[in-house]
Structures are given as structure tokens and as C-alpha cells.
Scaffold this active site. Sequence first.
Site, PDB file in Angstrom:
ATOM      1  CD  GLN A  90      -2.069  -4.222   3.978  1.00 30.14           C
ATOM      2  OE1 GLN A  90      -2.939  -5.090   3.966  1.00 30.14           O
ATOM      3  NE2 GLN A  90      -1.881  -3.391   2.969  1.00 30.14           N
TER       4      GLN A  90
ATOM      5  CB  CYS B 125       3.838   1.770  -2.901  1.00 32.91           C
ATOM      6  SG  CYS B 125       2.341   2.159  -1.991  1.00 32.91           S
TER       7      CYS B 125
ATOM      8  CB  ALA C 262     -11.622   3.736   5.436  1.00 31.64           C
TER       9      ALA C 262
END
Lengths: 396, 132
Positions: A182, A327, A203
Site C-alpha cells: 500500500q 479480504c 503491481a
Amino acid sequence: MKLPVYLDFAATTPIDPAVAAAMCECLSSDSALGNPHSPHASGRSASALVEHARAQVADLIKAAPGDIVWTSGATESDNLAIIGTARFRAGAGRHLVTSSIEHPAVLECFRYLESRDFEVTYVPADSQGWVDPDSVSAALRPDTTLVSVMHVNNETGVIQDVAEIGRRCRDHGALFHVDAAQSAGRLALDVEANAIDLLSLSAQKIYGPKGVGALFLNRSRIGRVQPLFYGGGQERGLRPGTVPTHQVLGMGLAFELAGQHLEADVRHATALRDRLWKGVGALPGVLLNGHADRRVCHILSVSVTGVEGESLHFALRDLAVSAGSACATPVAGSAAANPSPVLRALGRSDELARSTVRFSVGRTTTVDEIDYSIKIFRREVERLRRLVPESQVALA
Amino acid sequence: MTSNEPYSGLVVRYFDAPAHVGPLSGERSHVFTGAAGRREAGLQVRFEARIHADRIADIAFQAYGCPHTIAACSLITERLAGQTVAELHNVDMPALMRELEVPVEKTGRVLILQDALHDCFRAWENRRLAGN
């Protein structure tokens, strides 16, 4: 305005058009069709593209290109760094240190290692999501071989003091791993100045393709780690398998562009994030998660009192946002979405953890989109609160 | 409901525009309340019914809960308005859950609505038995 408004750049980013074009050209180009590990001209041509991309990634973090290992993403990089280091250095010690608020890709590695008779100390974060370097220092032992602390928390956006933690690890003799998924492209990164020995990169978080990442591994200090799997010896045996030329080309270009756009991106994201917080935070009972100042430019996490989490997220379906993280987003229709461990570590109740929204802005986010999002957020929160019996909105 | 949609069209309709949202306004002498659930458990619901001559003249709900809960509450109140008070006891919850395509793992939650309806009926019946 195109709906839903995309405000989930921390989960993934749209691929930059220049990156997509370069990858497409690579896929259809004769100069890139070879296996980059083949010795003939076709292979050497592809290899040149791979090495150029390696240098582009290294440049963003001020590393040597030879210290960059291609992976399938930050999760694999985390696994290689953590499990690979722990296993390789098990003879020197079996104690490891991390924080309690890491991404699951880090925490699950440590949990796995605990099942293999490693001992792990999980350093808690304070109520603002900050990991005190003093707490990390206090956890270090003579048999500590590795410390892992993420640079920017993916759920709250809080920036950890990795430079100070790195210095202390270096003084102690423990290796230091940082998950920078991040922070790359949003904060200046200098692996040597910050005494970082291993760094995970992705990426897809900075307008590159999904499915590719990298691990910085300081070869002069570490030598090597134990690979996760075995094969043809590519990437100096650390990560065998044919390197996907088009993927790494895309990552390299994305990283180069991120370096060029860094100041402008940070300025743009900060302004939008602050505008968003000013709008949604004006509602009573909307609580900021994480440190008010030590925050990355693009992430805003708020917990909303007085509304049920699943209803809140469905009511905000015109906004593509996350619960805590991609997540940790509750599965719609699920009766038992698990509250985020990060938010619980910050002291949020399960109820508030479920009623948390993570907004994350990006290069293509507009002011109009922010203003629309504020309008929708306020409307729906107020509507849902009116439904609640004996509404008890806690004023922040 | 397509596999990509988390909620049925009926749930979406009643969640987005729930009718009969409480509390009931006006005089309260014939209003009976039933409540169940806990916010800490993710569901809290309250029904208010204005009952005249054994008829539900008006009924409203308040709910802290998921979209299925809110939709179920709204649909229940819509159907109970104008019915006899005995119908507070007769809501066919399994049929309602099938109609709203509530996932089986939410069965326990939605049945809490039944507890609240029964609680409302008991409030009315207790007053009736007390002769008021």
C-alpha cells in the site's frame, strides 16, 4: 456518473492505459515471445525486457536491480520473505516478531510457522493503529531472526515508522521485512536508508496488472532464503518458473509511472480523502479508524454507530467500497461475517467493526465522485438510523 | 435470484423503500409493543400494533438488522395491517423466508421476528385478560 463509484483503490487499481497498451504490444510482439531464460536471440530479447522492468521496479525503492525477485504478487512475496527467511535461518533462532495488525498474507505465514514450532511475538498496535518501535524493540530476543511490520496498513491507512523499526532491527541483528503493497507509489521508499532487508511489492495496487509482484531481498545482507517451491532455477533459484515477460513489463512500467506521478498522485489523493472525511465525518457517530495524522494519502476508514453492517454495505452499493479490506468484506447475505481483526485490535467492538467502511481514492477519482459519495453515505446512514429502535448514536 | 445478486428483487424493494416504519404516531392507548433480539447479536426488532376491537388498525416496525431482516419486517407489517390480532401469532415464517429467499444460515435470525410478534400479541392479550 458511472455507477458504482469506484472507491476501492486499496483493493486494486484500474490498469494504466499506457501499461495495458505496452503489455498488449508485448504479447503480440516477436521480440517478446521467447522464454526469457533461453540462450538464443529470441530469449535474450525477452530477457532484456524483463531486466529493464526489474530496474524500473528497483528504481522506485532505491534498490539494486539484482535484489529484485519476481513473484505472482505481494502475497507470494510475503510468503517467500517470511517463511523462506524463517526456514533458512532456523539454525540461528526460531523466534519471530510481527504486529497484530498485519495483512492476512503476513499473519497466516506466521501462524503457519507457529505450527512448525517457531515462536512468534505479535506486537499490539495502540488504539490509533500505530505500532510503537519501542514495543518492537522490547519483543526482540537473542534468537529473533526476523521482524515483519507493514509500512501502511491496508485497512486503516496508518503509516508505521519502518525507518525506526528497521534501524533497531539492524542494531539487534534481526532481519526486517516490510509489506509495502500500500505504500509503493504513495510514500517515498528507500530500502537502504530505512534498513529494510526484505520488501514485498504489488503491481495491481499502483495501476499495474494483477498477478505479478516482486520481493526486494538484500542479497549482500541476507544471501538467500529458502524457496517456497523448486524447479528450473530461475530468479537465482529463489522463485523458479518462467518469468511472464508481459506481466513484469507491465509492473515495471507501472512503477516507473508511479515514480513520475508520485507527488501529483499524493496531492490529488490527499485532497480527495480530506474532502471525503470532511463530508462523512460531519455526521454524528462516524468514527475515524487509525491515527488522524500518520495516514497514507488514499485510505479513509470509518466506523458508523447505530447501523447494522450488512445493511450499511448494501445501502452503499452505488459505491464500490470495502468493509475493512477486500479480504475482510462480509459476504453479502452471510449471517456471520467475521469482524476485521485489525479493527478489533484497535478496540472497536464487533458491532462497530462490522459497520466499518473503507474508502480508498485513486488517480482517476474525481471531486464529483467524492461529493456524490458523501451524499449517498449521509442519506443512507440517516435512513438506516431512522429504522433502528431506540437509536443510540454516539457522538464522536 | 441470479448467482451474482446477493439479495432477491423482493428484498431489495422492501429494503430500499420499507413501509410501515415506526414508531406509530398519534394516541398510544391502544398501541401494543413486542420486541426481541439484541444489537450485540446483530439483530434487534420492535413491532408496534394499534389494535381496536381485535383488529390491527395499524402496525409498524423498527429494526437493526440485515437487509433480509428489514425486508421481512416491512413485508410482515404490510400484510398484517387490517388483519385480526390473532394473525400476530400466525405469520408463516418458513413461507416468508422462502418468498424472500433468505439463506438457510439466517434462519435463526429471522425467527427472532416471530418472537417479537408473539411478544406483541402477549402484550395485547395480557391487557385483555386484565380486563382493560
